[in-house]
Scaffold this motif. Sequence first.
Motif, short mmCIF file in Angstrom:
data_model
loop_
_atom_site.label_atom_id
_atom_site.label_comp_id
_atom_site.label_asym_id
_atom_site.label_seq_id
_atom_site.Cartn_x
_atom_site.Cartn_y
_atom_site.Cartn_z
N THR A 109 2.46 7.70 -4.80
CA THR A 109 1.14 8.08 -4.32
C THR A 109 1.07 7.85 -2.81
O THR A 109 0.31 7.03 -2.34
CB THR A 109 0.04 7.26 -4.99
N THR A 111 0.07 8.38 0.93
CA THR A 111 -1.11 8.95 1.58
C THR A 111 -0.85 9.29 3.04
O THR A 111 -1.74 9.70 3.74
CB THR A 111 -2.27 7.96 1.51
N ASN A 210 -3.80 -7.87 -3.71
CA ASN A 210 -4.78 -7.27 -2.80
C ASN A 210 -4.94 -5.79 -3.05
O ASN A 210 -5.88 -5.18 -2.60
CB ASN A 210 -4.29 -7.45 -1.36
N SER A 211 -3.96 -5.22 -3.72
CA SER A 211 -3.94 -3.77 -3.85
C SER A 211 -3.62 -3.37 -5.29
O SER A 211 -3.09 -4.17 -6.07
CB SER A 211 -2.87 -3.22 -2.90
N ARG A 213 -1.81 -0.65 -5.72
CA ARG A 213 -0.60 0.17 -5.59
C ARG A 213 0.58 -0.68 -5.13
O ARG A 213 0.40 -1.71 -4.50
CB ARG A 213 -0.83 1.28 -4.57
N ALA A 230 4.12 2.08 1.51
CA ALA A 230 4.67 0.91 2.20
C ALA A 230 6.12 0.76 1.79
O ALA A 230 6.51 1.17 0.69
CB ALA A 230 3.89 -0.34 1.81
N THR A 264 6.25 -5.28 -2.33
CA THR A 264 5.70 -4.16 -1.57
C THR A 264 4.80 -4.71 -0.49
O THR A 264 3.68 -5.16 -0.77
CB THR A 264 4.91 -3.20 -2.49
N PHE A 265 5.28 -4.75 0.71
CA PHE A 265 4.48 -5.15 1.86
C PHE A 265 5.09 -4.50 3.10
O PHE A 265 4.68 -3.46 3.54
CB PHE A 265 4.41 -6.69 1.99
N THR A 283 1.06 -0.22 11.52
CA THR A 283 0.10 0.32 12.50
C THR A 283 0.21 -0.50 13.78
O THR A 283 0.71 -1.62 13.77
CB THR A 283 -1.34 0.22 11.97
N SER A 284 -0.27 0.07 14.90
CA SER A 284 -0.18 -0.66 16.17
C SER A 284 -1.03 -1.93 16.11
O SER A 284 -0.70 -2.93 16.74
CB SER A 284 -0.62 0.23 17.32
N TYR A 285 -2.09 -1.91 15.31
CA TYR A 285 -2.93 -3.10 15.16
C TYR A 285 -2.14 -4.23 14.48
O TYR A 285 -2.17 -5.38 14.91
CB TYR A 285 -4.18 -2.75 14.34
N LEU A 286 -1.41 -3.88 13.42
CA LEU A 286 -0.64 -4.90 12.69
C LEU A 286 0.62 -5.33 13.42
O LEU A 286 1.22 -6.34 13.10
CB LEU A 286 -0.26 -4.37 11.29
N MET B 38 -2.58 -2.44 3.82
CA MET B 38 -2.05 -3.06 2.60
C MET B 38 -3.15 -3.35 1.57
O MET B 38 -2.88 -3.45 0.38
CB MET B 38 -1.31 -4.36 2.92
N ILE B 39 -4.39 -3.53 2.03
CA ILE B 39 -5.47 -3.83 1.08
C ILE B 39 -5.86 -2.57 0.30
O ILE B 39 -6.33 -2.65 -0.83
CB ILE B 39 -6.68 -4.48 1.80
#
Lengths: 374, 91
Positions: A109, A111, A210-211, A213, A230, A264-265, A283-286, B38-39
């Motif tokens: 899945t 995205t 937390n997820s 998926r 991921a 999965t992370f 992402t640039s934030y992470l 990730m959330i």
Amino acid sequence: MKPESKRKKNRSLYLKIALIALGDLLAAALCVGIVVLFHYVLPKQYEDNGIVIAQSPEKIADMFALPGEEGFEENPKAGSGSHIEDDLTELQENLSGAGSGKKDKFNTTNTGTSMVEAELNTEWNTMKTTVTEIAKKRTAHYDLTVTKREIGEGDDKVTYFVADLYVRNVQYLRTAFARGVYGKNIRQFPDTISRDNNALFSISGDFYGNSERGVVIRNGVLYRENVADADICVLYLDGTMETYSPSAFDGEAVLKKGAWQAWTFGPQLLDGSGAVLDQFRTTSYLNKENPRCAIGYVAPGHYMLVTVDGRDDGYSRGVTITELAQIMAKLGCQTAYNLDGGNSACMYYENDYLNRLSGDERAISDIIYLEAEE
Amino acid sequence: MKYLGKIKRAVIWLLPHGSIVLGAAFITFWILDYLNPMIGFLDNAITDWLFLAFCIFNLLNGILSASLVWKHMGKKKRKAESTESEKAETE
């Protein structure tokens, strides 16, 4: 109409519009709140107990020699020993029956993918890393050496902890869920999970809870099979560890090969031959300087578990994903994978944290650990 | 019939507000998802259903807007035609 009464009418109209807009905003906030409550806060225990895909790790016990023992090789190749090959062939035959009968296909899945270019910290090439040994434990089944390492000075200083781990068999590199159950939003502090599982040593896992998926395989049990957007890391029964992008992940092949753990992370940090990747799935934030946790694979039975402290100027600023990859490459890892970091980043040893937590202790959903042994 | 009119008016009033509320919620989810993908704020069962509701609201809004525009244009056209014919008659 008089200008004053017109103004009055306009004012009441604006007030009405403002009230309606406020009502809409409150309704939107309520909508977000409900989603957050059900998706992120309320714990939910899944009835699914998973499917056992690796029933008999004991069958391949004593696969690898520990340092200093006869037959120990610093970088043995997977499957180089004939007894290992025999054991694994038998095990994989069992696995292909156990795994494929019930779970036919891994659902993908995706995205969309956000990639960030690697930006190497070349200053580190000329800097000296201070290494201090802070813990050592050797049992019949594993050999663990934990060192504290410091690089840089002042606000640019980075402090990290490296657990250099040799195991006789991957079954000793275990994972545990918070409260011992598989579910969503079920969390516990890492030290509590560690104590509940009689852990000598642990680091945070992938926060699977937390997820909804992402592939989850823990201690040879397949709990979740859908592939998220991921990277995935798989630790195999033969002691090898491989990382995959979501599109490259072949669930059937992974089950057939004999997966012991799957996280999965991510992102994956190295290319499989010890070189830092050019791009990372994040992402640039992470990608900013943060506390981090990572697992690295040096050779079958030899792993590096790393926790980098951060958000604490003068002690440790944290690292970017590229810098984490550089650390793992420098430690001699062939493959490495980023685990849950930030406030979750921790390294536990004998009833206490070795690292300095970057904020309030965070309750997480899983850990990677070594059981205490005499 | 009286109630039908009321329901119709309520639905017409609710449709744009539903779109605003869900639109604002989805912008928030997008920001949260960007900060920490990730959330999976955009990738879970609840937001899947909300997204369906958002689509339905927007589809109905679109149909309503299109019909209103069509009605308005028709009115305008008829008005222009009648003024033209009145003009022709007076000439």
